[in-house]
Design a protein around this motif. Sequence first.
Motif, mmCIF file in Angstrom:
data_model
loop_
_atom_site.group_PDB
_atom_site.id
_atom_site.type_symbol
_atom_site.label_atom_id
_atom_site.label_comp_id
_atom_site.label_asym_id
_atom_site.label_seq_id
_atom_site.Cartn_x
_atom_site.Cartn_y
_atom_site.Cartn_z
ATOM 1 N N SER A 20 -4.087 -11.381 1.290
ATOM 2 C CA SER A 20 -3.200 -10.729 -0.128
ATOM 3 C C SER A 20 -4.105 -11.178 -1.187
ATOM 4 O O SER A 20 -3.996 -10.373 -2.236
ATOM 5 N N ASP A 67 -6.853 -4.524 -7.840
ATOM 6 C CA ASP A 67 -7.093 -4.977 -9.842
ATOM 7 C C ASP A 67 -8.600 -3.717 -9.886
ATOM 8 O O ASP A 67 -8.244 -3.157 -11.515
ATOM 9 N N ALA A 101 -5.622 -7.993 -3.035
ATOM 10 C CA ALA A 101 -4.412 -7.967 -4.882
ATOM 11 C C ALA A 101 -5.935 -7.917 -5.956
ATOM 12 O O ALA A 101 -5.420 -7.568 -6.550
#
Length: 197
Positions: A151, A159, A155
């Motif tokens: 994860s 982004d 992420a």
Amino acid sequence: EQNTQAGNNIEPTRQPAPTAEAGPVQEFNITKDDHVRGDFNAPITLVEYSDFECPFCGKIYPTFKKILSDYPDKVRLVYKHFPLSFHPNAQKAAEAAECANEQDKFWEYHDILFDNQANGFSIDKFKQWANELDLNTKKFNDCLDSGKYASYVQADEADGQKRGVKGTPATFVNGQMISGALPYETFKSAIDQILSK
């Protein structure tokens, strides 16, 4: 086709991306938790969204090494994960680098991945390279097998997408995107321009 190549220097996620983009300047809050190579307080920051399995990321890797060597104290490189879905081992390669980071060997592992990119990746090789770096292999293997950093890697990718990254490598030079494995001179010119201000 997901893996059509735009020109010869980028692997787009969906559609071909232009080679240089005059989009909005992005703000990055770089902390000690980020993967930073070079002087942490350098005036110029290169934030690279990259995929360990992408050949164009492999192509830009020596370019950035040369930039850091040519601009000591002036440039820092920040590595962000952006594994492309059509590279079967990219996600796990990114997770492996994070597992190495637990033992303070992120950049050493980053280099091993790019140095061995042409030979292909596998879970067994990720574990073998951890062993070659004298990491605690039990800790590393448990970390990799558990998907502990899946994860975290996703992420980074999310982004990048929010910032307009459509393929790899995508590098922000003090917040301005340069898309693709462009030549050393392109980055040198952008850096010199900032330094001359």
